[in-house]
Design a protein around this motif. Structure first.
Motif, PDB file in Angstrom:
ATOM      1  N   GLU A  46       0.849  -1.189   0.000  1.00 46.92           N
ATOM      2  CA  GLU A  46       0.000   0.000   0.000  1.00 46.92           C
ATOM      3  C   GLU A  46       0.889   1.244   0.000  1.00 46.92           C
ATOM      4  OE1 GLU A  46       0.631  -0.955   4.380  1.00 46.92           O
ATOM      5  OE2 GLU A  46       0.508  -1.987   2.448  1.00 46.92           O
ATOM      6  N   VAL A  47       0.319   2.321  -0.498  1.00 47.63           N
ATOM      7  CA  VAL A  47       1.042   3.591  -0.530  1.00 47.63           C
ATOM      8  C   VAL A  47       0.927   4.261   0.833  1.00 47.63           C
ATOM      9  CG1 VAL A  47       1.188   5.878  -1.596  1.00 47.63           C
ATOM     10  CG2 VAL A  47       0.630   3.881  -2.996  1.00 47.63           C
ATOM     11  N   LEU A  48       2.050   4.511   1.476  1.00 47.59           N
ATOM     12  CA  LEU A  48       2.075   5.158   2.782  1.00 47.59           C
ATOM     13  C   LEU A  48       2.160   6.668   2.597  1.00 47.59           C
ATOM     14  CD1 LEU A  48       4.616   2.843   4.637  1.00 47.59           C
ATOM     15  CD2 LEU A  48       2.111   2.673   4.582  1.00 47.59           C
ATOM     16  N   THR A  49       1.379   7.391   3.368  1.00 50.74           N
ATOM     17  CA  THR A  49       1.368   8.850   3.269  1.00 50.74           C
ATOM     18  C   THR A  49       1.563   9.469   4.642  1.00 50.74           C
ATOM     19  OG1 THR A  49      -1.023   9.016   3.564  1.00 50.74           O
ATOM     20  CG2 THR A  49      -0.207   8.771   1.298  1.00 50.74           C
ATOM     21  N   THR A  50       1.947  10.727   4.643  1.00 52.14           N
ATOM     22  CA  THR A  50       2.066  11.491   5.865  1.00 52.14           C
ATOM     23  C   THR A  50       1.727  12.943   5.569  1.00 52.14           C
ATOM     24  OG1 THR A  50       3.523  12.066   7.712  1.00 52.14           O
ATOM     25  CG2 THR A  50       4.491  12.066   5.533  1.00 52.14           C
ATOM     26  N   PHE A  51       1.261  13.664   6.572  1.00 51.75           N
ATOM     27  CA  PHE A  51       0.958  15.083   6.409  1.00 51.75           C
ATOM     28  C   PHE A  51       2.209  15.903   6.761  1.00 51.75           C
ATOM     29  CE2 PHE A  51      -3.325  13.664   6.206  1.00 51.75           C
ATOM     30  CZ  PHE A  51      -4.018  14.665   5.553  1.00 51.75           C
ATOM     31  N   ARG A  52       2.579  16.797   5.886  1.00 54.60           N
ATOM     32  CA  ARG A  52       3.698  17.689   6.144  1.00 54.60           C
ATOM     33  C   ARG A  52       3.484  18.982   5.346  1.00 54.60           C
ATOM     34  NH1 ARG A  52       8.775  14.859   2.890  1.00 54.60           N
ATOM     35  NH2 ARG A  52       7.792  14.788   0.821  1.00 54.60           N
ATOM     36  N   PRO A  53       4.150  20.065   5.723  1.00 54.47           N
ATOM     37  CA  PRO A  53       3.948  21.332   5.012  1.00 54.47           C
ATOM     38  C   PRO A  53       4.245  21.191   3.530  1.00 54.47           C
ATOM     39  CG  PRO A  53       5.149  21.692   7.047  1.00 54.47           C
ATOM     40  CD  PRO A  53       5.054  20.201   6.862  1.00 54.47           C
ATOM     41  N   TYR A  54       3.450  21.859   2.742  1.00 51.74           N
ATOM     42  CA  TYR A  54       3.575  21.803   1.292  1.00 51.74           C
ATOM     43  C   TYR A  54       4.356  23.038   0.838  1.00 51.74           C
ATOM     44  CZ  TYR A  54       2.218  21.327  -3.592  1.00 51.74           C
ATOM     45  OH  TYR A  54       2.229  21.182  -4.941  1.00 51.74           O
ATOM     46  N   THR A  55       5.494  22.823   0.187  1.00 50.37           N
ATOM     47  CA  THR A  55       6.373  23.914  -0.224  1.00 50.37           C
ATOM     48  C   THR A  55       6.722  23.789  -1.701  1.00 50.37           C
ATOM     49  OG1 THR A  55       7.345  24.000   1.988  1.00 50.37           O
ATOM     50  CG2 THR A  55       8.518  25.135   0.236  1.00 50.37           C
ATOM     51  N   GLY A  56       6.605  24.880  -2.416  1.00 49.01           N
ATOM     52  CA  GLY A  56       7.019  24.927  -3.809  1.00 49.01           C
ATOM     53  C   GLY A  56       8.308  25.717  -3.944  1.00 49.01           C
ATOM     54  N   TYR A  57       9.182  25.296  -4.846  1.00 49.97           N
ATOM     55  CA  TYR A  57      10.468  25.939  -5.067  1.00 49.97           C
ATOM     56  C   TYR A  57      10.605  26.313  -6.541  1.00 49.97           C
ATOM     57  CZ  TYR A  57      11.577  23.688  -0.598  1.00 49.97           C
ATOM     58  OH  TYR A  57      11.560  23.267   0.702  1.00 49.97           O
ATOM     59  N   ALA A  58      11.376  27.355  -6.812  1.00 49.25           N
ATOM     60  CA  ALA A  58      11.614  27.773  -8.190  1.00 49.25           C
ATOM     61  C   ALA A  58      13.005  28.380  -8.307  1.00 49.25           C
ATOM     62  CB  ALA A  58      10.564  28.789  -8.640  1.00 49.25           C
ATOM     63  N   ASP A  59      13.638  28.154  -9.447  1.00 51.09           N
ATOM     64  CA  ASP A  59      14.939  28.738  -9.782  1.00 51.09           C
ATOM     65  C   ASP A  59      14.860  29.307 -11.193  1.00 51.09           C
ATOM     66  OD1 ASP A  59      16.784  27.892  -7.473  1.00 51.09           O
ATOM     67  OD2 ASP A  59      15.865  25.998  -8.083  1.00 51.09           O
ATOM     68  N   LEU A  60      15.551  30.408 -11.420  1.00 54.58           N
ATOM     69  CA  LEU A  60      15.545  31.071 -12.723  1.00 54.58           C
ATOM     70  C   LEU A  60      16.942  31.573 -13.047  1.00 54.58           C
ATOM     71  CD1 LEU A  60      14.044  32.359 -15.183  1.00 54.58           C
ATOM     72  CD2 LEU A  60      13.725  34.381 -13.742  1.00 54.58           C
ATOM     73  N   ASP A  61      17.380  31.351 -14.291  1.00 51.39           N
ATOM     74  CA  ASP A  61      18.668  31.856 -14.771  1.00 51.39           C
ATOM     75  C   ASP A  61      18.469  32.330 -16.211  1.00 51.39           C
ATOM     76  OD1 ASP A  61      21.615  32.165 -14.324  1.00 51.39           O
ATOM     77  OD2 ASP A  61      21.695  30.808 -16.032  1.00 51.39           O
ATOM     78  N   MET A  62      18.765  33.615 -16.473  1.00 53.93           N
ATOM     79  CA  MET A  62      18.501  34.178 -17.796  1.00 53.93           C
ATOM     80  C   MET A  62      19.666  35.070 -18.224  1.00 53.93           C
ATOM     81  SD  MET A  62      15.143  36.238 -19.221  1.00 53.93           S
ATOM     82  CE  MET A  62      15.268  37.583 -18.035  1.00 53.93           C
ATOM     83  N   HIS A  63      20.058  34.932 -19.493  1.00 55.22           N
ATOM     84  CA  HIS A  63      21.105  35.755 -20.099  1.00 55.22           C
ATOM     85  C   HIS A  63      20.532  36.369 -21.380  1.00 55.22           C
ATOM     86  CE1 HIS A  63      24.287  33.957 -17.510  1.00 55.22           C
ATOM     87  NE2 HIS A  63      23.477  32.905 -17.568  1.00 55.22           N
TER      88      HIS A  63
END
Length: 356
Positions: free
Chosen positions: A124-141
């Motif tokens: 079975e798939v085990l789950t847990t509750f934890r804070p949900y965080t999104g990340y982003a990185d950007l590099d432009m020339h």
């Protein structure tokens, strides 16, 4: 590489056009510009080499991924430098090259959600509750090669100046958005755009291309004070290639000697394990639209026989990238569509320019 070849051809055409840029306009053209000094107005030669350094303090924002969950990830405030070098002819026209770099990262926290963390004894798939965080990185020339035309005063409104500029722009851009997997315990469904991995996933996107751009500046200027207040609008369209890749961030659980991922089966009505299949990188034709608007003021002064100019203002810079990439499978059996990538870059800038 083809878009950069187009830009190189445009660059050769611009260099070939430099003799025409040096030709004076019909009617008298003074090769000097009046600027104030401690002893009164001074005539400083307008033509010659010039260089500029600009520093912008901006906060970029990546929008539209994932549209259902993040609604835009704010990136950290960063410093974006720009370097300029060129030659201005006595007629007032100029040719110059600009290079700008922008790099930033950021995150955004959300309410805790159920996230899959592994496999139980009964598969079975085990789950847990934890804070949900999104990340982003950007590099432009960004690279520009431009031809600038004269900005003479208007006959009826001598304080008004207008100037237009045409050229070629090329850009190299890469971004990465990472998000934890979320799980709905009520139905056993993975509520993300793919249902093939445990843990965090990431979307890596890139664009490389080039094309023409055009800008127009309208200003109120006083030669006696060396002061100018201006508004500038720049529009560019760039043709190139985009790439996108979905993949898990970490290693997947191993079952029967191979990596597996969580899934859902309607037939059994319970969660079953599927092979973990990271989506391979896909390339697609893409078009970038870029609009940049500046408002600000500049102050011009002579210094040891040279001309120096200080400019400060506020910038709004918007990028939209069209073109889609599809791939993958999962429970829904259809393709996974990579959404359009939009960039929103705003902030203040300070520019120092010197004519040699």
């Amino acid at each position: 590489m083809r878009p950069f070849l187009y830009c190189f051809v445009l660059a050769l055409a611009a260099v070939s056009a430099t003799p025409l840029l040096a030709q004076p306009d019909p009617g008298p053209v003074e090769p000097t510009v009046p600027v104030p000094s401690a002893t009164g107005p001074t005539e400083v030669l307008l033509g010659g080499w010039f260089a500029a350094v600009e520093t912008a303090i901006v906060q970029p924002r990546i929008e539209q991924y994932p549209s259902e969950l993040l609604a835009g990830v704010p990136l950290a405030i960063t410093v974006s430098p720009e370097f300029t070098g060129g030659y201005r002819f006595a007629s007032g026209r100029a040719i110059h090259f600009d290079y700008r770099v922008l790099s930033s990262s950021g995150s955004k926290d959300y309410a805790p959600r159920a996230q899959p963390i592994g496999i139980g004894r009964n598969d079975e798939v085990l789950t847990t509750f934890r804070p949900y965080t999104g990340y982003a990185d950007l590099d432009m020339h960004t690279f520009d090669l431009d031809i600038t035309f004269r900005d003479p005063s208007w006959d009826l409104l001598p304080l008004v100046r207008s100037r237009w500029e045409i050229g070629a722009r090329a850009v190299l851009l890469s971004s990465e958005v990472r998000e934890p997997r979320v799980h709905d315990d009520r139905f056993g469904l993975m509520l993300t755009q793919a249902s093939e991995w445990f843990g965090d996933e990431k979307l890596t996107s890139s664009f490389q291309g080039g094309g023409p751009h055009f800008d127009y500046k309208l200003a109120l200027a006083s030669d006696s004070l060396g002061l100018e207040v201006f508004a500038l609008s720049d529009i560019a369209v760039l043709f190139g290639t985009g790439t996108a890749r979905y993949s898990p961030v970490g290693r997947q659980p191993v079952r029967g000697g191979r990596e597996v991922g969580p899934g859902w089966s309607i037939e059994s009505g319970s969660a079953v394990l599927l092979d973990a299949r990271p989506i391979t990188e896909r390339s697609f034709s893409s078009t970038a639209w870029n609009w940049k608007g500046d408002v600000g003021a500049s102050l011009t002064r002579p210094w040891r026989g040279r001309l120096v100019r200080f400019t400060a203002g506020y910038r709004m810079d918007f990028w939209t990238f069209s073109g889609k990439s599809s791939g993958g499978s999962g429970f829904f059996g259809g393709s996974i569509k990579v959404p359009d990538l939009d960039l929103d870059i705003k902030g203040a800038f300070l520019r120092f320019e010197m004519h040699f």
